[in-house]
Scaffold this motif. Structure first.
Motif: not given
Length: 550
Positions: A179-184, A214-215, A219-224
């Motif tokens: 999740v951190s990678i996807a946000r960066t 969708a997944a 993941a970005i929204k929930t952090g999981q």
């Protein structure tokens, strides 16, 4: 005195002149790729030019596999999977033709055959057309080096983030988070590696782009993100080489590591150019440009390119014992596909040298790989093992262009994973047995044979097979030049003054070993100057030469 004729030339004479001019024009460009010398002394050069055609055919077939499968598989299901399967098998067949042994001596009937033949001229034209795509990819890669990064494979993103974590004093293997990678980083859902967990549990069919999107959003929204691979899945050298790029760029999302992989591929081409005889250098350049599959991997910042460079150098510098073993150890410490090449290297060293030397080299390679990874093993053994073995242990979807693709398109049912593993191991054993028999005369076959078992694997990604054909040809041209140098040493009275013609050979001898004290060519410096030079066999010990020529 004969007066010049004032009559116009006949139609027959005009046609003859036109035909002669056409023939001359054809030869004017074909001679760059096909030697016109039909003497027995030039037989091996012509033979290797023929094999260059087969390498080019293998590259064309692999380039066709780069066409997006989604353009035709939805219309041909379930038979659409036969197209990539046939293309990869066809490239295997072409590489086998390039690896076939040379006749014991050139036959007069063979030398009298037209060269090049029509099919070879047609193949050359197709290779030239394919090279235009390579030129475009080269230009695209150079431009992308100066743009914000677009990593179309999540492995490069994970490695770049791992280098940043290490510089921050954190363990890349335990602290990597999807999740951190996807946000960066600017990554797309289809560039990720989905797992058969979470919403993708209890299924074998690969998720669609809509399902991945969708997944990804969830993941970005929930952090999981249980559905996506977030571990650093490669050995430590995969991200240690990226530390300079992270230091030189800020913010992290702007770190572009493409120059490393572009330079790695250009260095492979430069090595082939330096080692090739003059008659084969046009082929090295042409095949280097026509190698669209490796260009695609390079522009995608695929770690396989750097790993391939290390393996190629390990084979080229095999006479420089410890240095060759060191390069093999660095490849092992970079990415797991290099592990498949390790038993082939052991066989090569065992057969060309001595069992004791082979074991010594494997010890050096193992210690090198261990030294690179040891700090992370000590730091957190469980996290390191979990990351490096993730491609084997994590529940990844079956995917690839091998036999698994027949099941992915439902042409045949899915088989248990153990069946694919058994097929993979069987293919590995068969490849090793065959390499044991041919490694003395064709050591370059390891680059092809090491990729064959992956064709039967649960995941047989097309990139696994792209780093075989061109390095194989580079090793062949290097071996040809070494043979010429050995012949000049054995028959100094026949040494010509120029152009390095190749003496006729009574048979196909094992690859001559280069002395560890061999003189280097005066031209060149750095890594390229460490490669075996043409005249570096003068220091070859006589006892070793006699042992290897048997």
């Amino acid at each position: 005195m004969v007066q010049p004729s004032l009559l116009p030339p006949s139609l027959e004479a005009c046609e003859q002149q036109a035909t002669q001019a056409t023939t001359t024009a054809k030869r004017s460009w074909l001679r760059f790729f096909f030697s016109e010398d039909q003497s027995p002394d030039n037989y091996l050069v012509r033979a290797l030019q023929e094999r260059a055609v087969w390498i080019g055919i293998a590259l064309i077939l692999q380039a066709l596999n780069e066409i997006d499968h989604r353009l035709y598989i939805p219309y041909l299901l379930p038979y659409g999977s036969l197209i990539p399967l046939g293309l990869i098998l066809g490239s295997f067949a072409a590489m086998l033709m390039a690896l076939r042994p040379l006749p014991r001596r050139p036959q007069p009937r063979t030398l009298s055959l037209p060269f090049p033949r029509r099919w070879q001229r047609i193949a050359l034209i197709l290779i030239l057309l394919t090279s235009l795509v390579g030129v475009i990819e080269l230009g695209r890669g150079i431009v992308m080096c100066f743009l914000p990064p677009e990593f179309s494979n999540d492995g490069t993103t994970l490695d770049t983030n791992a280098a940043a974590l290490l510089l921050a004093g954190r363990n890349p293997y335990s602290d990597s988070n999807f999740v951190s990678i996807a946000r960066t980083f600017a990554i797309q859902p289809e560039w990720t590696t989905p797992l058969r967990q979470g919403r993708f549990a209890n299924r074998l069919d690969y998720p669609s782009d809509a399902e991945l999107a969708a997944a990804f959003a969830t993941a970005i929204k929930t952090g999981q993100a249980p559905e996506f691979e977030g571990k650093v899945s490669y050995p430590a050298l995969s991200f240690l080489t990226l530390i300079p790029f992270v230091l030189l760029h800020s913010p992290l999302r702007d770190v572009n590591v493409l120059p490393l992989y572009l330079l790695s591929y250009l260095l492979i081409v430069a090595i082939g150019w330096r080692l090739a005889r003059q008659e084969l250098r046009p082929w090295v350049l042409l095949l280097g440009l026509a190698n669209v599959p490796m260009w695609a991997s390079t522009v995608g910042a695929n770690l396989d390119i750097f790993c391939c460079l290390l393996l190629l150098l390990a084979w080229l510098l095999r006479e420089r014992g410890w240095l060759s073993a060191l390069l093999l150890g660095l490849a092992i410490a970079t990415k797991q596909p290099a592990w498949f090449s390790t038993p082939f290297y052991l066989i090569m060293a065992w057969r060309l040298y001595q069992p004791r030397e082979a074991l010594r080299r494997m010890g050096i390679a193992a210690l090198t790989a261990l030294a690179v990874n040891l700090p992370f093993i000590v730091w957190n053994p469980g996290a390191f093992i979990s990351g490096v073995l993730a491609p084997l242990n994590d529940p990844m979807f079956p995917l690839g262009v091998g036999i698994i693709n027949l099941s992915a398109t439902h042409l045949i049912p899915y088989l248990p994973e153990k069946v694919y593993l058994a097929l993979e191991l069987t293919a590995m054993v068969a490849s090793l047995v065959w390499y044991w028999q041919i490694c003395r005369t064709r050591p370059e076959a390891a680059f092809f044979l090491a990729s064959v078992p992956l064709f039967f694997a649960w995941r047989s990604l097309s990139s696994y097979f792209y780093c075989a054909a061109f390095p194989l040809f580079v090793l062949q041209v290097a071996r040809l030049r070494q043979k010429a140098a050995l012949e000049r040493e054995q028959y100094p009275a026949q040494r010509p003054a120029s152009s390095e013609p190749l003496p006729a050979m009574a048979g196909q001898h094992p690859l001559p070993a280069l002395s560890g004290r061999a003189a280097l060519q005066p031209a060149g410096a750095g890594l390229l100057s460490s490669l075996p030079a043409v005249d570096s066999l003068s220091a070859l010990p006589l006892q070793r030469r006699s042992r290897l020529s048997g």
